[in-house]
Design a protein around this motif. Structure first.
Motif, PDB file in Angstrom:
ATOM      1  N   ALA A 156      40.242  24.156 -54.057  1.00  0.00           N
ATOM      2  CA  ALA A 156      39.748  25.147 -53.093  1.00  0.00           C
ATOM      3  C   ALA A 156      38.974  24.462 -51.974  1.00  0.00           C
ATOM      4  O   ALA A 156      39.135  24.795 -50.793  1.00  0.00           O
ATOM      5  N   HIS A 157      38.145  23.507 -52.330  1.00  0.00           N
ATOM      6  CA  HIS A 157      37.384  22.765 -51.319  1.00  0.00           C
ATOM      7  C   HIS A 157      38.332  21.941 -50.450  1.00  0.00           C
ATOM      8  O   HIS A 157      38.178  21.873 -49.231  1.00  0.00           O
ATOM      9  N   PHE A 158      39.311  21.322 -51.072  1.00  0.00           N
ATOM     10  CA  PHE A 158      40.272  20.514 -50.313  1.00  0.00           C
ATOM     11  C   PHE A 158      41.020  21.367 -49.294  1.00  0.00           C
ATOM     12  O   PHE A 158      41.239  20.945 -48.157  1.00  0.00           O
ATOM     13  N   SER A 159      41.386  22.588 -49.693  1.00  0.00           N
ATOM     14  CA  SER A 159      42.064  23.507 -48.782  1.00  0.00           C
ATOM     15  C   SER A 159      41.178  23.855 -47.587  1.00  0.00           C
ATOM     16  O   SER A 159      41.641  23.903 -46.445  1.00  0.00           O
ATOM     17  N   ASN A 160      39.886  24.065 -47.843  1.00  0.00           N
ATOM     18  CA  ASN A 160      38.945  24.345 -46.755  1.00  0.00           C
ATOM     19  C   ASN A 160      38.822  23.153 -45.813  1.00  0.00           C
ATOM     20  O   ASN A 160      38.675  23.316 -44.596  1.00  0.00           O
ATOM     21  N   MET A 161      38.865  21.954 -46.369  1.00  0.00           N
ATOM     22  CA  MET A 161      38.778  20.751 -45.538  1.00  0.00           C
ATOM     23  C   MET A 161      39.993  20.629 -44.626  1.00  0.00           C
ATOM     24  O   MET A 161      39.868  20.209 -43.468  1.00  0.00           O
ATOM     25  N   LEU A 162      41.166  20.999 -45.140  1.00  0.00           N
ATOM     26  CA  LEU A 162      42.370  20.955 -44.306  1.00  0.00           C
ATOM     27  C   LEU A 162      42.274  21.938 -43.149  1.00  0.00           C
ATOM     28  O   LEU A 162      42.797  21.673 -42.058  1.00  0.00           O
ATOM     29  N   ASP A 163      41.600  23.055 -43.375  1.00  0.00           N
ATOM     30  CA  ASP A 163      41.407  24.029 -42.297  1.00  0.00           C
ATOM     31  C   ASP A 163      40.506  23.485 -41.200  1.00  0.00           C
ATOM     32  O   ASP A 163      40.502  24.003 -40.077  1.00  0.00           O
ATOM     33  N   MET A 164      39.704  22.457 -41.538  1.00  0.00           N
ATOM     34  CA  MET A 164      38.800  21.845 -40.555  1.00  0.00           C
ATOM     35  C   MET A 164      39.233  20.410 -40.266  1.00  0.00           C
ATOM     36  O   MET A 164      38.407  19.531 -40.010  1.00  0.00           O
ATOM     37  N   ALA A 165      40.538  20.185 -40.289  1.00  0.00           N
ATOM     38  CA  ALA A 165      41.075  18.833 -40.150  1.00  0.00           C
ATOM     39  C   ALA A 165      40.647  18.157 -38.852  1.00  0.00           C
ATOM     40  O   ALA A 165      40.511  16.923 -38.800  1.00  0.00           O
ATOM     41  N   TRP A 166      40.393  18.938 -37.794  1.00  0.00           N
ATOM     42  CA  TRP A 166      40.037  18.336 -36.501  1.00  0.00           C
ATOM     43  C   TRP A 166      38.757  17.516 -36.587  1.00  0.00           C
ATOM     44  O   TRP A 166      38.626  16.498 -35.876  1.00  0.00           O
ATOM     45  N   MET A 167      37.836  17.907 -37.455  1.00  0.00           N
ATOM     46  CA  MET A 167      36.584  17.160 -37.582  1.00  0.00           C
ATOM     47  C   MET A 167      36.827  15.792 -38.212  1.00  0.00           C
ATOM     48  O   MET A 167      36.211  14.786 -37.816  1.00  0.00           O
ATOM     49  N   PHE A 168      37.724  15.715 -39.154  1.00  0.00           N
ATOM     50  CA  PHE A 168      38.022  14.445 -39.812  1.00  0.00           C
ATOM     51  C   PHE A 168      38.892  13.559 -38.915  1.00  0.00           C
ATOM     52  O   PHE A 168      38.771  12.336 -38.955  1.00  0.00           O
ATOM     53  N   ILE A 169      39.736  14.189 -38.099  1.00  0.00           N
ATOM     54  CA  ILE A 169      40.506  13.419 -37.108  1.00  0.00           C
ATOM     55  C   ILE A 169      39.562  12.830 -36.058  1.00  0.00           C
ATOM     56  O   ILE A 169      39.698  11.667 -35.660  1.00  0.00           O
ATOM     57  N   ALA A 170      38.572  13.627 -35.635  1.00  0.00           N
ATOM     58  CA  ALA A 170      37.566  13.130 -34.679  1.00  0.00           C
ATOM     59  C   ALA A 170      36.784  11.974 -35.290  1.00  0.00           C
ATOM     60  O   ALA A 170      36.459  10.990 -34.602  1.00  0.00           O
ATOM     61  N   SER A 171      36.492  12.068 -36.572  1.00  0.00           N
ATOM     62  CA  SER A 171      35.786  10.995 -37.270  1.00  0.00           C
ATOM     63  C   SER A 171      36.606   9.703 -37.252  1.00  0.00           C
ATOM     64  O   SER A 171      36.076   8.614 -37.002  1.00  0.00           O
ATOM     65  N   LEU A 172      37.910   9.830 -37.492  1.00  0.00           N
ATOM     66  CA  LEU A 172      38.789   8.659 -37.484  1.00  0.00           C
ATOM     67  C   LEU A 172      38.861   8.028 -36.096  1.00  0.00           C
ATOM     68  O   LEU A 172      38.833   6.799 -35.963  1.00  0.00           O
ATOM     69  N   ILE A 173      38.923   8.847 -35.067  1.00  0.00           N
ATOM     70  CA  ILE A 173      38.967   8.327 -33.692  1.00  0.00           C
ATOM     71  C   ILE A 173      37.685   7.557 -33.368  1.00  0.00           C
ATOM     72  O   ILE A 173      37.723   6.474 -32.774  1.00  0.00           O
ATOM     73  N   CYS A 174      36.555   8.112 -33.763  1.00  0.00           N
ATOM     74  CA  CYS A 174      35.269   7.423 -33.552  1.00  0.00           C
ATOM     75  C   CYS A 174      35.244   6.089 -34.280  1.00  0.00           C
ATOM     76  O   CYS A 174      34.733   5.085 -33.760  1.00  0.00           O
ATOM     77  N   PHE A 175      35.774   6.063 -35.495  1.00  0.00           N
ATOM     78  CA  PHE A 175      35.842   4.819 -36.271  1.00  0.00           C
ATOM     79  C   PHE A 175      36.666   3.766 -35.528  1.00  0.00           C
ATOM     80  O   PHE A 175      36.241   2.603 -35.395  1.00  0.00           O
ATOM     81  N   LEU A 176      37.830   4.146 -35.046  1.00  0.00           N
ATOM     82  CA  LEU A 176      38.713   3.191 -34.366  1.00  0.00           C
ATOM     83  C   LEU A 176      38.061   2.641 -33.098  1.00  0.00           C
ATOM     84  O   LEU A 176      38.148   1.436 -32.819  1.00  0.00           O
ATOM     85  N   LEU A 177      37.385   3.504 -32.352  1.00  0.00           N
ATOM     86  CA  LEU A 177      36.713   3.049 -31.131  1.00  0.00           C
ATOM     87  C   LEU A 177      35.539   2.137 -31.452  1.00  0.00           C
ATOM     88  O   LEU A 177      35.321   1.125 -30.768  1.00  0.00           O
ATOM     89  N   ALA A 178      34.780   2.473 -32.495  1.00  0.00           N
ATOM     90  CA  ALA A 178      33.631   1.647 -32.878  1.00  0.00           C
ATOM     91  C   ALA A 178      34.074   0.250 -33.281  1.00  0.00           C
ATOM     92  O   ALA A 178      33.480  -0.759 -32.867  1.00  0.00           O
ATOM     93  N   VAL A 179      35.140   0.167 -34.078  1.00  0.00           N
ATOM     94  CA  VAL A 179      35.646  -1.137 -34.522  1.00  0.00           C
ATOM     95  C   VAL A 179      36.237  -1.910 -33.327  1.00  0.00           C
ATOM     96  O   VAL A 179      36.080  -3.137 -33.232  1.00  0.00           O
ATOM     97  N   TYR A 180      36.884  -1.196 -32.411  1.00  0.00           N
ATOM     98  CA  TYR A 180      37.435  -1.856 -31.219  1.00  0.00           C
ATOM     99  C   TYR A 180      36.330  -2.519 -30.398  1.00  0.00           C
ATOM    100  O   TYR A 180      36.470  -3.666 -29.969  1.00  0.00           O
ATOM    101  N   PHE A 181      35.218  -1.816 -30.206  1.00  0.00           N
ATOM    102  CA  PHE A 181      34.125  -2.364 -29.402  1.00  0.00           C
ATOM    103  C   PHE A 181      33.509  -3.587 -30.080  1.00  0.00           C
ATOM    104  O   PHE A 181      33.184  -4.572 -29.410  1.00  0.00           O
ATOM    105  N   ILE A 182      33.342  -3.521 -31.390  1.00  0.00           N
ATOM    106  CA  ILE A 182      32.722  -4.676 -32.066  1.00  0.00           C
ATOM    107  C   ILE A 182      33.698  -5.850 -32.102  1.00  0.00           C
ATOM    108  O   ILE A 182      33.302  -7.012 -32.056  1.00  0.00           O
ATOM    109  N   TRP A 183      34.975  -5.545 -32.165  1.00  0.00           N
ATOM    110  CA  TRP A 183      35.993  -6.608 -32.125  1.00  0.00           C
ATOM    111  C   TRP A 183      35.969  -7.314 -30.772  1.00  0.00           C
ATOM    112  O   TRP A 183      36.082  -8.542 -30.696  1.00  0.00           O
ATOM    113  N   LYS A 184      35.808  -6.534 -29.711  1.00  0.00           N
ATOM    114  CA  LYS A 184      35.794  -7.084 -28.361  1.00  0.00           C
ATOM    115  C   LYS A 184      34.410  -7.595 -27.941  1.00  0.00           C
ATOM    116  O   LYS A 184      34.259  -8.133 -26.833  1.00  0.00           O
ATOM    117  N   LYS A 185      33.406  -7.393 -28.789  1.00  0.00           N
ATOM    118  CA  LYS A 185      32.033  -7.848 -28.523  1.00  0.00           C
ATOM    119  C   LYS A 185      31.445  -7.216 -27.270  1.00  0.00           C
ATOM    120  O   LYS A 185      30.766  -7.871 -26.467  1.00  0.00           O
TER     121      LYS A 185
END
Length: 343
Positions: free
Chosen positions: A228-257
């Motif tokens: 039931a909780h997992f189903s609710n999380m899928l309904d709010m998938a945009w928040m977890f996608i936004a989290s992933l995008i932030c992660f990728l950008l953060a790692v990109y910046f540290i990679w590029k110094k």
């Protein structure tokens, strides 16, 4: 919006503050010890101690607010969580005491050399405390706490053999190290310490991969533990996608110094989106299916007073932290290691 929703949102915000501030603190303890045994102590130890000196005393304020507020807003939580969390709660208390002893030794001790045994305890507590605290999230999904003959019982067999329990613990451990390394790398660059920055940047990149893998592992384990909780999380998938995008950008910046201040801000946003997405999808339950924001909230008068008090606490605590950072952590002379003027 009900008092229950407002109350848990305020408490969730305190817990998020603790997640970020304490993660930097706990990870710094581990890296301090790790750098000692790997021969990098002379490069990163000074940066770590410069960060910890003004911060360690205020770290647990967020946690204290959350615990007191949880019982105040939702009295049933003391009944269900109190007995069940006696062992992990006692463990956390002992570990915090050991950590405080190290701080006292390091700050007021007469010896200028770090005792390797004390540093090992300090580093271990930096991992054991978040591991113990994270078990609350596993328990909150339900199926582990039950009532028998009027007593609350924690099913230890199910708790210890549950893959979701271990997925949460693993996530807590790698997240602490990732958040801490990302901040300390930014802090080392700001201090102009290239040697420390090089080492800490390597730590940050090394723990970024395990962090995202642990997130995915925990995410899909929720489906097995609480569909039931997992189903609710899928309904709010945009928040977890936004989290992933932030992660990728953060790692990109540290990679590029570059843009490391923005990189750490993106780390905060990464965990913020995931944290509030998880919390929102968990509602209305605080503990499936025994504590909910609708049925377990205290009376309206008490709830209103608590909300006012805790919002006032946030309005005092957050500006205080910002002021402390401006006066100490990000003061040009303090960051560079130059002595501050007295008087």
């Amino acid at each position: 919006m009900s008092y229950g929703i407002i109350g848990i949102t305020v408490l969730w915000t305190f817990l998020f503050g603790y997640l970020i501030v304490a993660s930097v603190d706990f990870g710094a303890g581990f890296f301090s010890y790790y750098s000692k045994i790997t021969g990098h102590n002379n490069k990163v130890h000074t940066i770590i101690q410069r960060y910890l000196s003004p911060v360690w005393e205020v770290t647990n304020v967020f946690l204290i607010f959350f615990v007191v507020g949880l019982i105040g807003f939702f009295p049933d939580s003391a009944y269900y969580y109190g007995t069940a969390l006696l062992v992990p709660g006692s463990l956390v208390t002992v570990l915090l005491a050991l950590r405080g002893a190290y701080y006292a030794y390091n700050t007021y001790g007469s010896s200028k050399e770090d005792n390797i045994t004390y540093m090992a305890i300090y580093g271990a507590t930096g991992l054991l405390i978040p591991a113990a605290l994270s078990t609350i999230l596993a328990i909150s999904e339900g199926g582990i706490i039950r009532e028998e003959n009027g007593k609350v019982v924690l099913d230890w067999a199910r708790f210890l053999t549950n893959p979701y329990t271990w997925s949460v613990i693993i996530l807590a451990l790698v997240s602490v190290l990732y958040i801490s390394a990302m901040f300390l790398a930014f802090y080392a660059q700001k201090a102009g310490d290239e040697g420390a920055f090089s080492v800490l940047r390597t730590y940050a990149l090394s723990w970024s991969g395990p962090t995202i893998l642990a997130c995915l592992f925990a995410f899909f384990q929720i489906n097995r533990q609480n569909p039931a909780h997992f189903s609710n999380m899928l309904d709010m998938a945009w928040m977890f996608i936004a989290s992933l995008i932030c992660f990728l950008l953060a790692v990109y910046f540290i990679w590029k110094k570059k843009n490391l201040g923005w990189s750490f801000l993106l780390v905060i946003l990464q965990f913020g989106f995931a944290w509030y997405g998880y919390g929102r999808s968990h509602l209305p339950y605080i503990l499936y299916d025994q504590i909910s924001t609708a049925d377990s909230i205290t009376n309206d008068v008490m709830a209103g007073a608590l909300i006012a008090a805790f919002l006032a606490g946030l309005l005092v605590l957050i500006p205080s932290l910002i002021l402390m950072m401006r006066l100490f952590l990000f003061d040009a002379k303090y960051v560079s290691g130059s002595p501050l003027k007295k008087g």
